[in-house]
Structure formats: structure tokens, C-alpha cells
Design an enzyme around this catalytic site. Sequence first.
Site, PDB file in Angstrom:
ATOM      1  N   HIS A   1      -0.618 -13.498  18.909  1.00  0.00           N
ATOM      2  CA  HIS A   1      -1.741 -14.403  18.590  1.00  0.00           C
ATOM      3  C   HIS A   1      -2.201 -15.231  19.793  1.00  0.00           C
ATOM      4  CE1 HIS A   1      -1.497 -13.439  14.412  1.00  0.00           C
ATOM      5  NE2 HIS A   1      -0.291 -13.940  14.252  1.00  0.00           N
TER       6      HIS A   1
ATOM      7  N   ASP B   1       2.396  -5.602  12.706  1.00  0.00           N
ATOM      8  CA  ASP B   1       2.669  -6.927  12.126  1.00  0.00           C
ATOM      9  C   ASP B   1       1.664  -7.177  10.995  1.00  0.00           C
ATOM     10  OD1 ASP B   1       4.113  -9.735  13.139  1.00  0.00           O
ATOM     11  OD2 ASP B   1       2.214 -10.081  12.094  1.00  0.00           O
TER      12      ASP B   1
ATOM     13  N   HIS C   1       0.018  -9.691  10.409  1.00  0.00           N
ATOM     14  CA  HIS C   1      -1.129 -10.454  10.913  1.00  0.00           C
ATOM     15  C   HIS C   1      -1.819  -9.678  12.037  1.00  0.00           C
ATOM     16  CE1 HIS C   1       1.945 -13.379   9.490  1.00  0.00           C
ATOM     17  NE2 HIS C   1       0.893 -13.891   8.867  1.00  0.00           N
TER      18      HIS C   1
ATOM     19  N   ASP D   1       7.129  -8.617   9.130  1.00  0.00           N
ATOM     20  CA  ASP D   1       6.651  -9.433   8.013  1.00  0.00           C
ATOM     21  C   ASP D   1       5.815  -8.614   7.019  1.00  0.00           C
ATOM     22  OD1 ASP D   1       4.727  -9.208   9.975  1.00  0.00           O
ATOM     23  OD2 ASP D   1       4.451 -11.360  10.278  1.00  0.00           O
TER      24      ASP D   1
HETATM   25 ZN   LIG Z   1       3.045 -11.784  11.677  1.00  0.00          ZN
END
Ligand SMILES: [Zn+2]
Length: 344
Positions: A124, A161, A163, A248
Amino acid sequence: MKVGYVYDPIYLQHDTGYHVENPSRLTAIMNYLEKTGTLPRLVEIKPRAATTDELAAVHDRQYIAYVEYVARKGGAWVDADTVMSPKSFDAAVFAAGGIIRATETVMDGELDSCFGLVRPPGHHATFDRSMGFCLFNNVAVAAKYALAKYKLDRIAIIDFDVHQGNGTQEAFYDNPHVLYVSTHQFPYYPGTGQVDEIGAGAGKGTILNIPLAAGCGDAEYLQVFREVIVPKVQRYQPQLIMVSAGYDIHWIDELAQMQVTTTGLAEMAKIIRGLAAESCGGKMVFVLEGGYHLEALSTSVKATFDVLLGKDKIDDVLGPPKKRVSNPDVLSLIRQLKEIHQLY
Ligand SMILES: [Zn+2]
């Protein structure tokens, strides 16, 4: 298969207190690898610190100086989700440097593949901002390093992931030398990663975003891997495959709502292993991103190592979810992606 891992106790000194992204993630992984007799089958690679110039291939120099300053001042929350302690800067430069070392060992032919068990995570982190538990973008820094040092033309980064890796996407949005592929829950944090975000300029078509509805499990993930990611990566012919490995997506992980099992994660790793075998002599660098349920994380990382070592049968101690919440239909998404990326 010669498989390595990068680890160093410095990663435990990024002290985040009661945050979900905390040192127990790495101790759980290391303890499980030890307990299962996995560590002796792996080559230990020691990280080094990334230099400021190496970080600056991805990040603003003022931002790098700011992260160092916050650590020297004793740490602080640097955004709504990300907290720093006095040693966080050192951990972060060793995380980025650790993935550089992992990449070197694979590119130099010392190892077939290497997995960086690092923290803080990275995908990120943008040019000039920490975000979502990330300070420096480990995978992007190492990819930039590999492009320059080994004069590569094509690196594929596969990010599973839960995200979307907005920082990685930003770093390579107009760069044809990196294919960035992301599967992620959508809509969800950080909000980027729609199908029409495909790159720009010379990099148009080298970003592949696969936004998935909450509730996707092994069947949906494997279908998009086989029908979209495989042909896209095959066509790109990467000289190195890097993986932003986020655990995750596991069904028991409470940070998001996907329903993938350890078996499914291993199947995805096998598909990536197959892609690497046919396009780049098996060269793979895995990079730890998210994954917050300690048992799901440690057992799934172990299963990933088993796949990298060439095994096809892995242990899935947590098994499948008791009850599937939903079975999202990914067919129309796949059709749309095939159209956008001309994968017929
Ligand atoms: Zn994540």
C-alpha cells in the site's frame, strides 16, 4: 529445488502494540516452520538495509527522511492505520533490503525461489505516503532494483492479498517493464483496482485488476487464475515472477470476507510455479504482505514453501469453512476481463 527464506529479528522490532499487524505474525510463521521440520529444507538468507537511493527509486526522498525522523523521535501514528515505533525505520529498510537480497539470490541462480518473511508489509505504500500498515513498498523497490541491476525487460508481480496493492500499481502504472496483476476484494480498502485501471502510456495493458465480490473461495480464485491470470502472464513472458503474498484471503481471517482455504492458496502457488517454470526457469520471489489469523498464516506460508520445494500434496489443518456464506459468480467478470485484455 533450492528454496530460500529471508528473515531477521529486526523485523520484530517494528513494535505496533495491539495492532493486528504485529510481531507475533512472524514468530508464528517461524515457530511453525521450525516445528514442522521445514526450516532445515530451506536456505536462510540474511537481509541487508536498502540504501536511500534504492528506496528513492520508488519513494520521495522527503518521505523517506520523514519516516526516519518519526522513528528517531520515538514513533507515532503516521496515518489512520499505520503506527511506528523507534525501530520501525530500521525494520522497514531491512524489509525492503530483504526483498532485494531475495531477488539477488534468485537472479544470480543461487536459489530457484525465495520467500521474504518481512514486516512491515509494503504494497500500500505510495510514492510519498504510508498506508495500510505499510511504510516502504518492498516488492516495488526490489522490482526496480532488479530491472536496473539485471537489465530486465519484464517482471510480473502477482498480488493475491485481499487488498489491492495501490502503491505497487502506482509505482508501475505507466511502466511497460512490470506487469502488475491483482486479485482483491472489491469494493474494499483501499478502493483502487477496478477492471478499467489497466495502466497508461507505454504501460497501458500492463496492469490487470481483478476485483472480486466478498465471499469468493477456492473455486472462484482458481477460475480467475486459470482463465485470466495464466494467459495474461504467459503472453507477457516475464523474466522473473514476484508475488505479493497476502494470506488475508483465508476464510478464517477476519480482516476481510473471502473464503479461500490453505489448499486453495497452495493451488494458486502451484499455478504461479507452473507459470514461472514455463516463462523464466522457475524464478520466483515471494513477499509477505497481509495475513492476520496466526494459524491460517503460518500453516499457509508453510504450504507455500512446500509448493516451492516441488511438493504437490500439502497439509490443510484448518480445512474448508463450515458453511460457505455465498458463491459469487465470477463468469461475467472473467468475460469482461478477457475482453479488456484481449485474452481470447
Ligand atoms: Zn491485505
